[in-house]
Design a protein around this motif. Structure first.
Motif, PDB file in Angstrom:
ATOM      1  N   ILE A 232       0.857  -1.185   0.000  1.00 13.28           N
ATOM      2  CA  ILE A 232       0.000   0.000   0.000  1.00 13.28           C
ATOM      3  C   ILE A 232       0.896   1.239   0.000  1.00 13.28           C
ATOM      4  O   ILE A 232       1.305   1.748   1.043  1.00 13.28           O
ATOM      5  CB  ILE A 232      -0.951   0.018   1.219  1.00 13.28           C
ATOM      6  CG1 ILE A 232      -1.637  -1.336   1.367  1.00 13.28           C
ATOM      7  CG2 ILE A 232      -1.967   1.143   1.076  1.00 13.28           C
ATOM      8  CD1 ILE A 232      -2.378  -1.794   0.138  1.00 13.28           C
ATOM      9  N   ASN A 233       1.202   1.725  -1.188  1.00 16.98           N
ATOM     10  CA  ASN A 233       2.101   2.876  -1.331  1.00 16.98           C
ATOM     11  C   ASN A 233       1.400   4.168  -0.942  1.00 16.98           C
ATOM     12  O   ASN A 233       0.183   4.308  -1.063  1.00 16.98           O
ATOM     13  CB  ASN A 233       2.600   2.986  -2.775  1.00 16.98           C
ATOM     14  CG  ASN A 233       1.457   3.123  -3.759  1.00 16.98           C
ATOM     15  OD1 ASN A 233       0.666   2.204  -3.930  1.00 16.98           O
ATOM     16  ND2 ASN A 233       1.355   4.260  -4.417  1.00 16.98           N
ATOM     17  N   GLY A 234       2.198   5.121  -0.473  1.00 22.71           N
ATOM     18  CA  GLY A 234       1.715   6.469  -0.186  1.00 22.71           C
ATOM     19  C   GLY A 234       0.460   6.526   0.652  1.00 22.71           C
ATOM     20  O   GLY A 234      -0.473   7.262   0.283  1.00 22.71           O
ATOM     21  N   PRO A 235       0.360   5.789   1.756  1.00 29.87           N
ATOM     22  CA  PRO A 235      -0.923   5.793   2.488  1.00 29.87           C
ATOM     23  C   PRO A 235      -1.128   7.110   3.224  1.00 29.87           C
ATOM     24  O   PRO A 235      -0.459   7.392   4.218  1.00 29.87           O
ATOM     25  CB  PRO A 235      -0.752   4.620   3.470  1.00 29.87           C
ATOM     26  CG  PRO A 235       0.717   4.569   3.736  1.00 29.87           C
ATOM     27  CD  PRO A 235       1.383   4.996   2.459  1.00 29.87           C
ATOM     28  N   HIS A 236      -2.025   7.940   2.720  1.00 31.33           N
ATOM     29  CA  HIS A 236      -2.261   9.221   3.388  1.00 31.33           C
ATOM     30  C   HIS A 236      -3.483   9.930   2.814  1.00 31.33           C
ATOM     31  O   HIS A 236      -4.126   9.454   1.891  1.00 31.33           O
ATOM     32  CB  HIS A 236      -1.041  10.123   3.319  1.00 31.33           C
ATOM     33  CG  HIS A 236      -0.585  10.496   1.930  1.00 31.33           C
ATOM     34  ND1 HIS A 236      -1.426  10.885   0.921  1.00 31.33           N
ATOM     35  CD2 HIS A 236       0.658  10.544   1.395  1.00 31.33           C
ATOM     36  CE1 HIS A 236      -0.735  11.179  -0.152  1.00 31.33           C
ATOM     37  NE2 HIS A 236       0.535  10.964   0.096  1.00 31.33           N
TER      38      HIS A 236
END
Length: 508
Positions: A232-236
């Motif tokens: 899960i890339n860039g979780p934000h």
């Protein structure tokens, strides 16, 4: 998987920059809509896992230029809040300013967009009403318009949200420690002010929380959610809610390339030090996203409450899952009680070209799964040479299977193109076959990595596969879309029409 657990993403569709709010037993979500209309989809849930589109905040944007396709412009990163018995949505358009709408009934009519502040490059606004009656607004900056980046600015605001009333203060400069600081969401808990904000960029970033005892600062930052050893890339960028039992949950997006910014749900709790912990905790401070987790203690079972995809076009109307590429116009549709009828609206001339890329009357919906099949039946009633209609996969590169009418003959064409860095569009067409009838079934399968295969079926025949496949690509700040359209290459308005009987999506 056990019925007591959920799996991420909870919404495998491009609901970019989500924000959520709880009102009693209901949860509401809003997301960016960019140039697509109607704008600002409102989603509803009873359990934070299953969502349904219930409305849009407005149907068109009354600003210059939005009758034309404006890729990547329009409505950016909204916030949704509940105050004074109303739901409020604040949003920005990067070239015009910060706007606000409100309603007492999220299923009903919203107020028209009101300009809180005209500005260039002020984005991602979030309002906050304090216990003492004061009202505030925090926002970020788009460097492409403002020349400013990595910073958050705070203003005092009129209590009715209609205007800003001071000169504003930069309350955090993340140039050194929080590059691409943006998307702030402001809250208050246990005497602390908190700003949840993403940093590090959409594809590779993380979630940060700022904290202060005074709303004007100084603020202390702590990074609370990273990719860790997950996919899960860039979780934000999202928002949190708290249930009656004190359970806390954080909704955010993941940039899934051509599939857009898909929505995840993370468990969250507050530690004794009054800092939040999000996801699966890997050290004392920061967590990583969960893939599966025990469901929230839901207020009711709504497992059949889903995002709309397929459409029977009942009473000749289209559902809430559909959006146009620009402000909708009455001349795009013909009223009909049996099927959806799209008029053959002229392709616009843009940059001295006439291409599908800038057609405002494409009726599109988001990709809703990593793999799916879409099917429709259409019947083109052409009025002049150059009328055509079909099924399209749309992004900065696009492909369409179309029925075209030229010189008294109906033919099947494959049209495809892409936007180049120069701003010009390359578009091509290939004739597949001459048709015996303007009535046809069209189908497209979308496989992993967005590899698409088109098919057609004439009456009383077998499905035929188009030899050339297509690799779907994302649009400007959005994922790929799928949909239908009717158009004409003639400069003259056409009386041609295309009837679409249904649109079925099957997830693979």
């Amino acid at each position: 998987m056990s019925l007591n657990f959920y799996k991420n993403p909870i919404i495998c569709a491009d609901y970019s920059d989500p924000d959520i709010v709880r009102v009693d037993d209901d949860f509401f979500m809003v997301s960016s809509s960019f140039n697509h209309m109607p704008a600002l989809p409102i989603l509803h849930s009873k359990d934070l896992v299953n969502w349904h589109i219930i409305n849009h905040v407005f149907s068109s944007l009354d600003l210059p230029g939005y009758d034309q396709v404006q890729p990547g412009k329009g409505v950016w990163a909204p916030s949704i809040r509940y105050h004074d018995h109303k739901l409020w949505v604040f949003f920005s358009t990067p070239d015009e300013g910060i706007f606000m709408c409100h309603t007492e009934d999220p299923w009903g009519e919203w107020s028209k967009p009101h300009c809180v502040q005209s500005a260039l490059g002020w984005i991602d606004p979030c309002p906050f009403w304090d216990e003492d009656g004061s009202a505030w607004l925090v926002h970020a900056f788009a460097q492409s318009r403002s020349g400013i980046k990595h910073k958050l600015q705070l203003f005092e605001m009129k209590s009715d949200g209609s205007a800003l009333i001071d000169e504003g203060t930069i309350i955090y400069d993340g140039t050194a420690d929080l590059p691409t600081l943006e998307g702030p969401k402001i809250y208050k808990r246990n005497g602390w002010y908190y700003i949840f904000a993403p940093a590090g960029g959409v594809e590779t970033g993380w979630q940060t929380v700022l904290r202060s005892k005074n709303i004007k600062g100084p603020w202390t930052a702590r990074n609370v959610l990273f990719q860790g050893n997950t996919a899960i890339n860039g979780p934000h960028q999202g928002g949190w809610v708290e249930l009656d039992n004190k359970e806390c949950w954080f909704v955010h997006f993941q940039d899934a390339n051509l599939y857009g910014r898909i929505v995840h749900l993370q468990p969250m709790y507050w530690a004794d030090d009054d800092w939040p912990r999000i996801g699966e905790i890997k050290d004392n401070n920061a967590g990583q996203p969960v893939l599966t987790w025990k469901k929230p203690l839901s207020i009711s079972n709504t497992d059949d409450y889903t995002i709309q995809t397929s459409d029977s076009f009942a009473h000749g109307k289209y559902g809430l899952q559909w959006q146009w590429q620009a402000n909708p116009q009455k001349q795009w549709l013909t009223d009909n009680n049996q099927a959806l009828i799209l008029n053959c609206y002229p392709l616009p001339y843009r940059n001295e070209q006439q291409t599908l890329y800038f057609a405002p009357n494409l009726l599109l919906q988001k990709f809703s799964s990593f793999q799916f099949t879409a099917q429709t039946e259409l019947n083109l009633n052409a009025e002049q040479s150059g009328d055509f209609a079909g099924l399209i996969i749309y992004g900065e590169r696009y492909a369409a299977l179309v029925i075209s009418y030229y010189n008294g003959e109906y033919s099947l064409y494959y049209r495809y193109g892409w936007m180049k860095d120069s701003g010009k569009v390359d578009e091509y067409r290939e004739k597949i076959t001459t048709l015996s009838s303007p009535n046809c079934l069209f189908k497209v399968t979308v496989g992993l990595n967005g590899i698409c295969q088109f098919y057609y079926q004439e009456q009383n025949s077998e499905w035929q596969q188009i030899v050339r496949n297509f690799a779907a690509g994302k649009g400007k700040w959005v994922g790929a879309k799928i949909g239908i359209f009717a158009s004409t290459e003639s400069k003259q308005n056409s009386q041609g029409k295309c009837e679409f009987k249904y649109f079925n999506i099957t997830h693979i």
